[in-house]
Scaffold this active site. Structure first.
Site, PDB file in Angstrom:
ATOM      1  N   HIS A  45       0.875  -1.176   0.000  1.00 35.91           N
ATOM      2  CA  HIS A  45       0.000   0.000   0.000  1.00 35.91           C
ATOM      3  C   HIS A  45       0.918   1.234   0.000  1.00 35.91           C
ATOM      4  O   HIS A  45       0.915   2.034   0.916  1.00 35.91           O
ATOM      5  CB  HIS A  45      -0.939  -0.043   1.207  1.00 35.91           C
ATOM      6  CG  HIS A  45      -2.138   0.846   1.097  1.00 35.91           C
ATOM      7  ND1 HIS A  45      -3.426   0.394   1.283  1.00 35.91           N
ATOM      8  CD2 HIS A  45      -2.257   2.164   0.819  1.00 35.91           C
ATOM      9  CE1 HIS A  45      -4.287   1.395   1.147  1.00 35.91           C
ATOM     10  NE2 HIS A  45      -3.601   2.492   0.864  1.00 35.91           N
ATOM     11  N   GLU A  94      -4.564  -0.621  -5.244  1.00 34.16           N
ATOM     12  CA  GLU A  94      -4.789   0.479  -6.187  1.00 34.16           C
ATOM     13  C   GLU A  94      -3.606   0.698  -7.145  1.00 34.16           C
ATOM     14  O   GLU A  94      -2.898   1.705  -7.056  1.00 34.16           O
ATOM     15  CB  GLU A  94      -5.132   1.767  -5.435  1.00 34.16           C
ATOM     16  CG  GLU A  94      -6.357   1.603  -4.548  1.00 34.16           C
ATOM     17  CD  GLU A  94      -6.833   2.907  -3.917  1.00 34.16           C
ATOM     18  OE1 GLU A  94      -6.144   3.936  -4.047  1.00 34.16           O
ATOM     19  OE2 GLU A  94      -7.915   2.911  -3.300  1.00 34.16           O
ATOM     20  N   ASN A 121     -12.061  -0.859  -4.624  1.00 32.30           N
ATOM     21  CA  ASN A 121     -12.169   0.342  -3.798  1.00 32.30           C
ATOM     22  C   ASN A 121     -12.988   1.355  -4.575  1.00 32.30           C
ATOM     23  O   ASN A 121     -12.673   1.656  -5.741  1.00 32.30           O
ATOM     24  CB  ASN A 121     -10.793   0.934  -3.505  1.00 32.30           C
ATOM     25  CG  ASN A 121      -9.955   0.045  -2.607  1.00 32.30           C
ATOM     26  OD1 ASN A 121     -10.438  -0.972  -2.105  1.00 32.30           O
ATOM     27  ND2 ASN A 121      -8.714   0.427  -2.399  1.00 32.30           N
ATOM     28  N   TYR A 180     -15.049   5.192  -4.437  1.00 30.61           N
ATOM     29  CA  TYR A 180     -15.339   6.450  -3.749  1.00 30.61           C
ATOM     30  C   TYR A 180     -16.289   7.363  -4.507  1.00 30.61           C
ATOM     31  O   TYR A 180     -17.125   8.017  -3.924  1.00 30.61           O
ATOM     32  CB  TYR A 180     -14.029   7.213  -3.470  1.00 30.61           C
ATOM     33  CG  TYR A 180     -13.209   6.522  -2.401  1.00 30.61           C
ATOM     34  CD1 TYR A 180     -13.416   6.805  -1.061  1.00 30.61           C
ATOM     35  CD2 TYR A 180     -12.269   5.552  -2.736  1.00 30.61           C
ATOM     36  CE1 TYR A 180     -12.707   6.150  -0.063  1.00 30.61           C
ATOM     37  CE2 TYR A 180     -11.549   4.886  -1.746  1.00 30.61           C
ATOM     38  CZ  TYR A 180     -11.778   5.193  -0.412  1.00 30.61           C
ATOM     39  OH  TYR A 180     -11.085   4.533   0.565  1.00 30.61           O
ATOM     40  N   GLU A 197     -12.609  -0.957   0.032  1.00 28.27           N
ATOM     41  CA  GLU A 197     -12.591   0.388   0.615  1.00 28.27           C
ATOM     42  C   GLU A 197     -13.802   1.138   0.119  1.00 28.27           C
ATOM     43  O   GLU A 197     -14.153   1.065  -1.071  1.00 28.27           O
ATOM     44  CB  GLU A 197     -11.361   1.209   0.183  1.00 28.27           C
ATOM     45  CG  GLU A 197     -10.079   0.834   0.853  1.00 28.27           C
ATOM     46  CD  GLU A 197      -8.916   1.715   0.397  1.00 28.27           C
ATOM     47  OE1 GLU A 197      -9.128   2.902   0.021  1.00 28.27           O
ATOM     48  OE2 GLU A 197      -7.796   1.205   0.412  1.00 28.27           O
TER      49      GLU A 197
HETATM   50  O1  IFM Z   1      -6.502   7.018   1.920  1.00 28.87           O
HETATM   51  C1  IFM Z   1      -6.687   6.407   0.680  1.00 28.87           C
HETATM   52  C2  IFM Z   1      -6.169   4.993   0.697  1.00 28.87           C
HETATM   53  O2  IFM Z   1      -4.827   4.937   1.062  1.00 28.87           O
HETATM   54  C3  IFM Z   1      -6.315   4.365  -0.658  1.00 28.87           C
HETATM   55  N1  IFM Z   1      -7.652   4.514  -1.168  1.00 28.87           N
HETATM   56  C4  IFM Z   1      -8.253   5.813  -1.094  1.00 28.87           C
HETATM   57  C5  IFM Z   1      -8.138   6.385   0.295  1.00 28.87           C
HETATM   58  C6  IFM Z   1      -8.788   7.770   0.356  1.00 28.87           C
HETATM   59  O3  IFM Z   1      -8.144   8.632  -0.522  1.00 28.87           O
END
Ligand code: IFM
Length: 438
Positions: free
Chosen positions: A123, A168, A293, A295, A352
């Site tokens: 990570h 990611e 992940n 968002y 995530e």
């Molecule tokens: O904080 C990050 C994480 O390290 C990786 N995915 C997105 C998150 C929010 O930006």
């Protein structure tokens, strides 16, 4: 409180919270080697307020209370990452026993509390010694990463519920080597093209090394955004397709089909490593699960600036989080359904999902955000997507990379002066949904 209920997800669905080593551990001692984020954050202008991960949430010492928080929320699993430079200070070669001991304690602490360990190998905290040798631009990283993966499998594999290779890869490659926003901060087409391929090639060699050393339940974690066009104009739709190819399809296609989108290979051209095609069988090694992940969405329009980037993004008009990302739960269900229809039938995990919100313990917008995204997971499952788990980002407020400590994603508030943890309303909402139902 949430409108969704644990039983809506059926038995066996995993709820967890996620973090990453550099963002929370601190503890830069006991033999830990330097990482690219140490030097990147030490360079003026790279990170807001010149914040670094030197102390972060001091999870290196305070992990018992952090694991207690996970247990007390009623969560089933903890998604954490190993710090490569804590285990292998030079990236290869000598093992740092104090680092092994730390992760032994952490993993055993999870098991003692009935929390399933979901590990990530990488990570973003690449050992600086490997950056000195070209980092992700050097094809040799596939061997360095495989050796590190083998070490993790040998030391911890028998206690891990699941292991992901890379978190990611778009961020590892494009954000860090083309856009220059994350370490090592390159803005270079050749650097990006090499990193885009090597990060997936190294993922494949690590899968082989993990399997050969007995680790089980292996995957990768991709960050996907719902690509949409800013208008119905054909040029904007073409931009959307290119944006989708660079952000989503490069990784989905590479890992799950062994093929990169042609429009991107054409764009990168000779900057790609020679004969990269020969590696695609390794890139697309079979996986046991896929992490997604999610968002927000991306809105694309045709480039307006001569000589600018091949696609342009515009700000949409949906409600935004404190980091400026649009809140778009439908994008999550759309992506989960798309991946399961077009790419793979292996189990999917939302590894995530979460939002940045202004500081405070009362975070009703975040409660709503989680509730709506959990509903989106249910909607995707109703359409046939085999989603087996959901991890909130993040357990704690933490180091948000180039944004420093200003942006807060935690279920639990962290006072960085005192290191006091205070559960927020969103933590209580998970607790209310999960408590006594494990
Ligand atoms: O904080 C990050 C994480 O390290 C990786 N995915 C997105 C998150 C929010 O930006």
């Amino acid at each position: 409180m949430f409108t969704v209920d644990r039983k809506d997800f059926g038995p066996g669905f995993t709820f967890g919270a996620a973090t990453a080593a550099y963002q929370i551990e601190g503890g830069q001692r006991d033999g830990r080697g330097p990482s690219i984020w140490d030097s990147f954050s030490a360079t003026p202008g790279n990170v807001k307020n010149a914040d670094t991960g030197a102390i972060a949430c001091n999870h290196y010492e305070l992990w018992p209370q952090d694991l207690d928080l996970i247990r007390d929320a009623g969560l089933d699993a903890y998604r954490f990452s190993f710090a490569w430079p804590r285990l292998l200070p030079e990236g290869t070669g000598a093992v740092n026993q104090a680092g092994v001991d730390f992760y032994d304690r952490l993993i055993d602490g999870m098991l003692e509390r009935g929390i399933a360990p979901y590990a990530t190998l990488y990570h973003w905290d690449l050992p600086s010694a490997l950056q000195d040798r070209g980092g992700w631009m050097n094809r040799d990283i596939a061997g360095w990463f495989a050796d590190y993966a083998a070490l993790v499998a040998q030391k911890f594999g028998d206690r891990l519920q699941a292991t992901a290779t890379i978190n990611e890869p778009w961020c590892v490659a494009f954000l860090s080597h083309y856009l220059g926003i994350h370490a090592p901060g390159y803005r270079d087409m050749r650097a990006a093209a090499r990193a885009m391929h090597h990060v997936l090639f190294a993922h494949g060699t690590a899968i082989d090394a993990l399997r050969a050393n007995g680790a089980r339940n292996l995957g990768i974690v991709l960050n996907l955004e719902k690509a949409e066009a800013a208008s119905d104009a054909p040029e904007d739709i073409a931009a959307m397709n290119m944006g989708d190819a660079i952000f989503n399809r490069w990784y989905l296609g590479g890992v799950l089909k062994g093929a990169y989108p042609e429009e991107v290979t054409a764009w990168l051209g000779d900057h790609l490593p020679a004969n990269y095609q020969n590696d695609m069988a390794v890139v697309s090694r079979p996986l046991d699960w896929l992490g997604i992940n999610y968002y927000t969405r991306s809105l694309y329009r045709a480039p307006t600036t001569p000589g600018g980037h091949v696609v342009e993004q515009v700000k949409g008009d949906l409600e935004k989080t404190d980091i400026g990302w649009e809140i778009y739960p439908k994008g999550l269900s759309d992506l989960l359904v798309r991946v399961s229809r077009e790419y793979t039938k292996i189990p999917l995990y939302v590894t995530e999902n979460g939002m940045a919100e202004v500081e405070g313990d009362d975070d009703p917008r975040r409660v709503r955000y989680y509730d709506e995204h959990l509903q989106a997971v249910l909607a995707a499952r109703a359409e046939g997507a085999d989603v087996r788990g959901y991890f909130a980002w993040s357990l704690l407020d933490n180091y948000e990379w180039a944004e420093g400590y200003e942006k807060r994603f935690g279920l639990v508030h962290v006072d960085y002066q005192t290191q006091k943890r205070t559960p927020k309303a969103s933590y209580r909402a998970f607790q209310g949904m999960l408590h006594n139902t494990r």
